[in-house]
Write a protein that holds these residues in place. Sequence first.
Motif, PDB file in Angstrom:
ATOM      1  N   GLU A 256       0.864  -1.133   0.039  1.00 21.01           N
ATOM      2  CA  GLU A 256      -0.127  -0.033   0.063  1.00 21.01           C
ATOM      3  C   GLU A 256       1.005   1.171   0.002  1.00 21.01           C
ATOM      4  O   GLU A 256       0.723   2.371  -0.747  1.00 21.01           O
ATOM      5  CB  GLU A 256      -1.203  -0.200   1.274  1.00 21.01           C
ATOM      6  CG  GLU A 256      -1.958   1.071   1.180  1.00 21.01           C
ATOM      7  CD  GLU A 256      -2.983   0.835   2.388  1.00 21.01           C
ATOM      8  OE1 GLU A 256      -2.675   0.420   3.367  1.00 21.01           O
ATOM      9  OE2 GLU A 256      -4.118   1.609   2.210  1.00 21.01           O
ATOM     10  N   ARG A 257       1.893   1.280   0.828  1.00 21.56           N
ATOM     11  CA  ARG A 257       2.832   2.497   0.944  1.00 21.56           C
ATOM     12  C   ARG A 257       3.406   2.726  -0.435  1.00 21.56           C
ATOM     13  O   ARG A 257       3.535   3.900  -0.670  1.00 21.56           O
ATOM     14  CB  ARG A 257       3.778   2.224   1.803  1.00 21.56           C
ATOM     15  CG  ARG A 257       4.826   3.245   2.025  1.00 21.56           C
ATOM     16  CD  ARG A 257       6.058   2.978   2.962  1.00 21.56           C
ATOM     17  NE  ARG A 257       6.881   1.850   2.434  1.00 21.56           N
ATOM     18  CZ  ARG A 257       7.814   2.262   1.479  1.00 21.56           C
ATOM     19  NH1 ARG A 257       8.004   3.445   0.925  1.00 21.56           N
ATOM     20  NH2 ARG A 257       8.589   1.272   1.191  1.00 21.56           N
ATOM     21  N   GLN A 258       3.860   1.809  -1.043  1.00 16.05           N
ATOM     22  CA  GLN A 258       4.411   1.733  -2.444  1.00 16.05           C
ATOM     23  C   GLN A 258       3.395   2.230  -3.476  1.00 16.05           C
ATOM     24  O   GLN A 258       3.874   3.058  -4.208  1.00 16.05           O
ATOM     25  CB  GLN A 258       5.055   0.497  -2.796  1.00 16.05           C
ATOM     26  CG  GLN A 258       6.429   0.101  -2.215  1.00 16.05           C
ATOM     27  CD  GLN A 258       6.687  -1.529  -2.186  1.00 16.05           C
ATOM     28  OE1 GLN A 258       6.032  -2.125  -2.491  1.00 16.05           O
ATOM     29  NE2 GLN A 258       8.013  -1.898  -1.935  1.00 16.05           N
ATOM     30  N   ARG A 261       2.790   5.740  -3.273  1.00 14.80           N
ATOM     31  CA  ARG A 261       4.159   6.742  -3.917  1.00 14.80           C
ATOM     32  C   ARG A 261       3.867   6.759  -5.242  1.00 14.80           C
ATOM     33  O   ARG A 261       4.064   7.785  -6.098  1.00 14.80           O
ATOM     34  CB  ARG A 261       5.458   6.008  -3.553  1.00 14.80           C
ATOM     35  CG  ARG A 261       6.032   6.308  -2.205  1.00 14.80           C
ATOM     36  CD  ARG A 261       7.509   6.056  -2.060  1.00 14.80           C
ATOM     37  NE  ARG A 261       8.318   6.786  -2.998  1.00 14.80           N
ATOM     38  CZ  ARG A 261       9.570   6.337  -3.734  1.00 14.80           C
ATOM     39  NH1 ARG A 261       9.970   5.241  -2.908  1.00 14.80           N
ATOM     40  NH2 ARG A 261      10.301   6.837  -4.199  1.00 14.80           N
TER      41      ARG A 261
END
Length: 416
Positions: A256-258, A261
């Motif tokens: 999710e974090r990637q 971004r």
Amino acid sequence: MAVEVDKEWRKKEESYWEILKKYPTVSPFIITQIDVQRRGVVYTDAALDKVDAKIHQVDPYKDRVAPSSLLLRDGTSIITHFTFSTSKKTLNSREPYIVDVADDKIVLVDDDRIIDEVIYWEKPKFYDKKTSFGTPMQEVVDARPQRFSLSVSKYCHFWDKPGEGCKYCGIGAAGAKYKGCANERVNPEEIKEVMKEILKEKGRFTGVVLTGGSILSGDELCDDELDAYIGALQAIGTAFKTKKFPSQVNSTALSERQLIRLYEETGLTSYTTDLEVFNEEIFKWVCPGKAAHISFSEWKKRLYQAVEIFGKGQVNTGIVSGVELATPYGFKTEEEALKADFETAEELASHGVGLKHDVWNVVPNSIFFKQTTPSLDYYVRLTKGFYEIMQKYGISTEMDNYRKCSMHASINLDRI
Ligand code: SF4
């Protein structure tokens, strides 16, 4: 490596012509696309004489060149270059289609019967130019009739551990020479130079697709892969005045974090990560590298998170249709395989994930090179089923439709 043709295969399954009659609501162009990708093609000398390397996209074929791929009269693409073999024998257990010439037209022939006229892909103008680094531009950016594409990494690191690459995949063996070389990853500076040339061909492309081999390194798994996509997308973005532009990334399943971004730092509009097989146990067997790093349930969770970020209709996932029936650990019958495919497809679609399938063509260098693909009937049922499930859950096919891609039979049904 050649596999003998099963001389009895036509007696064991319904013919192309029988399938056309059986499914009157499925376009004959789609059925042709599926069957040619399933069985591959060979070219007669007369058909090769029609190739003009100044006009067409070409690939080496025996001691000559052949068109990189084919186009049907309605604009449906048929990707054929994976099927080329230097062997005189086919790698497929069924005879391939023949591309020949009749009445001065290039035609697709099977069993001495003409199926339809075909067109060779024309190459874009930038193909014959070089970057300031001396690289032919066609090695930096690839093209299909509808869109351009680029591979951010020419090597897939699932092959770092022997046997962990996907078993149907010929990329690992073919791409191994790039590992550790300076040109393993695409150079964003070269992308910018090609983009300037692409913009000169007005109306030629509807968007861009970025894909490539998996890069597992980084602080978090695939952080280096993420950086490669961000760098490439930012380079492409220099050609656009708007922040977002029609684009798709097909990567390893990012966290999710990637994904946040990727969405926020680039002009990317749509996202794909291919599960490849819609059954957990067969996924583990066929794609051991993927399964070792990201479990089946985690892969699905990341797709659902991608829908939250990119929006419903801007995320899909694909399978290499047919590998679910590979021996010895695949499904034993086509009925069983379809049931499992549709169950997982429903689950994914209920979370807003679109569906596509790429017809499995048994390629040289793959671990599965001796396997046999399912029947044409199987593929048409799968195509209809995926399309109907997307309709049921209100998922638009726009991100990969025939204007943008035309590779995925189930999505192509939209054009009728
Ligand atoms: S992820 Fe699988 S199919 Fe894709 S390049 Fe790597 S080994 Fe091949």
